[in-house]
Scaffold this motif. Structure first.
Motif, PDB file in Angstrom:
ATOM      1  N   LEU A 161     -67.087  24.457  46.017  1.00  0.00           N
ATOM      2  CA  LEU A 161     -66.533  24.978  46.858  1.00  0.00           C
ATOM      3  C   LEU A 161     -67.102  26.415  46.713  1.00  0.00           C
ATOM      4  N   ASP A 162     -67.497  26.683  45.955  1.00  0.00           N
ATOM      5  CA  ASP A 162     -67.655  28.405  44.911  1.00  0.00           C
ATOM      6  C   ASP A 162     -65.626  29.270  44.961  1.00  0.00           C
ATOM      7  N   ARG A 163     -65.202  28.634  44.515  1.00  0.00           N
ATOM      8  CA  ARG A 163     -64.054  29.079  44.430  1.00  0.00           C
ATOM      9  C   ARG A 163     -64.033  29.081  42.876  1.00  0.00           C
ATOM     10  N   CYS A 164     -64.704  29.721  41.938  1.00  0.00           N
ATOM     11  CA  CYS A 164     -65.002  29.981  40.547  1.00  0.00           C
ATOM     12  C   CYS A 164     -64.364  30.615  39.654  1.00  0.00           C
ATOM     13  N   THR A 165     -63.455  31.313  40.194  1.00  0.00           N
ATOM     14  CA  THR A 165     -61.976  31.500  40.208  1.00  0.00           C
ATOM     15  C   THR A 165     -60.741  30.792  39.106  1.00  0.00           C
ATOM     16  N   GLU A 166     -60.437  29.914  40.902  1.00  0.00           N
ATOM     17  CA  GLU A 166     -59.661  28.656  40.236  1.00  0.00           C
ATOM     18  C   GLU A 166     -60.425  28.091  39.373  1.00  0.00           C
ATOM     19  N   ALA A 167     -61.229  27.668  39.632  1.00  0.00           N
ATOM     20  CA  ALA A 167     -62.486  26.750  38.384  1.00  0.00           C
ATOM     21  C   ALA A 167     -61.275  27.282  36.585  1.00  0.00           C
ATOM     22  N   ARG A 168     -61.920  28.124  36.459  1.00  0.00           N
ATOM     23  CA  ARG A 168     -61.762  28.934  35.342  1.00  0.00           C
ATOM     24  C   ARG A 168     -60.389  28.840  34.926  1.00  0.00           C
ATOM     25  N   THR A 169     -59.453  29.061  36.050  1.00  0.00           N
ATOM     26  CA  THR A 169     -58.340  28.691  35.760  1.00  0.00           C
ATOM     27  C   THR A 169     -57.467  27.650  34.739  1.00  0.00           C
ATOM     28  N   ARG A 173     -56.223  25.860  31.075  1.00  0.00           N
ATOM     29  CA  ARG A 173     -55.388  25.583  31.285  1.00  0.00           C
ATOM     30  C   ARG A 173     -55.730  24.151  30.150  1.00  0.00           C
ATOM     31  N   CYS A 174     -56.500  23.938  30.477  1.00  0.00           N
ATOM     32  CA  CYS A 174     -57.422  22.377  29.103  1.00  0.00           C
ATOM     33  C   CYS A 174     -57.322  23.669  28.214  1.00  0.00           C
ATOM     34  N   PHE A 175     -58.037  24.435  27.346  1.00  0.00           N
ATOM     35  CA  PHE A 175     -57.711  25.351  26.514  1.00  0.00           C
ATOM     36  C   PHE A 175     -56.746  25.528  25.877  1.00  0.00           C
ATOM     37  N   ALA A 176     -55.237  25.913  27.047  1.00  0.00           N
ATOM     38  CA  ALA A 176     -54.330  26.724  26.185  1.00  0.00           C
ATOM     39  C   ALA A 176     -53.150  25.416  26.310  1.00  0.00           C
ATOM     40  N   GLU A 177     -53.667  24.103  26.718  1.00  0.00           N
ATOM     41  CA  GLU A 177     -52.784  22.759  26.055  1.00  0.00           C
ATOM     42  C   GLU A 177     -53.671  21.569  25.058  1.00  0.00           C
ATOM     43  N   GLY A 178     -54.773  22.085  24.657  1.00  0.00           N
ATOM     44  CA  GLY A 178     -55.359  21.758  23.782  1.00  0.00           C
ATOM     45  C   GLY A 178     -55.747  20.511  24.168  1.00  0.00           C
ATOM     46  N   ALA A 183     -67.207  17.831  27.596  1.00  0.00           N
ATOM     47  CA  ALA A 183     -67.273  18.481  29.416  1.00  0.00           C
ATOM     48  C   ALA A 183     -66.275  19.844  29.546  1.00  0.00           C
ATOM     49  N   VAL A 184     -65.021  19.742  29.027  1.00  0.00           N
ATOM     50  CA  VAL A 184     -64.351  21.169  29.090  1.00  0.00           C
ATOM     51  C   VAL A 184     -64.593  21.798  28.421  1.00  0.00           C
ATOM     52  N   HIS A 185     -65.673  22.352  27.604  1.00  0.00           N
ATOM     53  CA  HIS A 185     -66.968  23.616  27.004  1.00  0.00           C
ATOM     54  C   HIS A 185     -67.995  23.703  27.844  1.00  0.00           C
ATOM     55  N   ALA A 186     -68.456  22.065  28.143  1.00  0.00           N
ATOM     56  CA  ALA A 186     -69.802  22.973  28.792  1.00  0.00           C
ATOM     57  C   ALA A 186     -69.141  23.593  30.240  1.00  0.00           C
ATOM     58  N   LEU A 187     -67.868  23.352  30.707  1.00  0.00           N
ATOM     59  CA  LEU A 187     -67.564  23.859  32.427  1.00  0.00           C
ATOM     60  C   LEU A 187     -67.178  25.056  32.143  1.00  0.00           C
TER      61      LEU A 187
END
Length: 201
Positions: A161-169, A173-178, A183-187
């Motif tokens: 949907l071209d909302r990459c900033t939201e996608a990055r958030t 959060r995945c990184f912050a919560e372990g 797939a998360v790293h690739a994203l």
């Protein structure tokens, strides 16, 4: 089979019938077999949804009867995974709506099954209800906070949907919560390349 029924069964009208040599379980106690599901999917791929809809209803009613009678829901859920996906893939409006309904029925039995949430969202998206699909994906993440798959799917949708900033958030959060997977790293690398440049990636 080949087991002597307890003597007290003969005194109980409902149990006594099960002690007869020619006893056959009622339809409500029979779960449809996987090959029946495959046959329905084959029919669906060869004709229109309207032609197969009555057989799908009969098939699902049998699954629901079995789940209600026994409390065993995994057969119903497995059938919904397969049949619902095939319905959504047709992109037919009525078939997609039925896939959504099947997902919700199965979620009643197994509310933490991430594949059922995904089916619901995918069926909405397949018929063009993108905003509703996004709502379901956010709700999936809320209800299944430890599902990395749910978060990755939401991030992929936001990217589309071209909302990459939201996608990055979502990914951060995945990184912050372990909650880390390949797939998360690739994203995160893809998002860094798009938003921050190749060196950041």
């Amino acid at each position: 089979a080949e087991i002597e029924p307890p003597a007290w069964w003969s005194c109980d009208p409902q149990m006594a019938v099960m002690g007869r040599p020619n006893f056959q379980p009622a339809n409500g106690y029979r779960s449809p077999m996987p090959d029946e599901c495959r046959a329905l999917i084959d029919r669906l791929q060869g004709t229109s949804y309207g032609e197969v809809a009555p057989a799908i209803e009969t098939f699902m009613q049998a699954h629901v009867r079995f789940a209600r009678a026994t409390g065993i829901s995994q057969h119903l859920v497995a059938a919904v995974h397969q049949l619902g996906t095939a319905l959504a893939e047709t992109r037919d409006e009525a078939a997609c709506v039925r896939a959504e309904e099947l997902a919700r029925v199965a979620l009643h039995w197994q509310p933490f099954d991430t594949l059922l949430w995904t089916l619901w969202a995918d069926a909405l998206e397949a018929r063009g209800a993108v905003s509703a699909s996004e709502i379901v994906r956010w709700e999936q993440v809320r209800r299944l906070p430890f599902s990395v798959e749910a978060r990755a799917q939401l991030a992929e949708m936001l990217i589309a949907l071209d909302r990459c900033t939201e996608a990055r958030t979502v990914v951060d959060r995945c990184f912050a919560e372990g909650l880390l997977t390949d797939a998360v790293h690739a994203l995160r690398i893809r998002l860094a390349a798009h938003l921050d440049g190749i060196e950041a990636a």
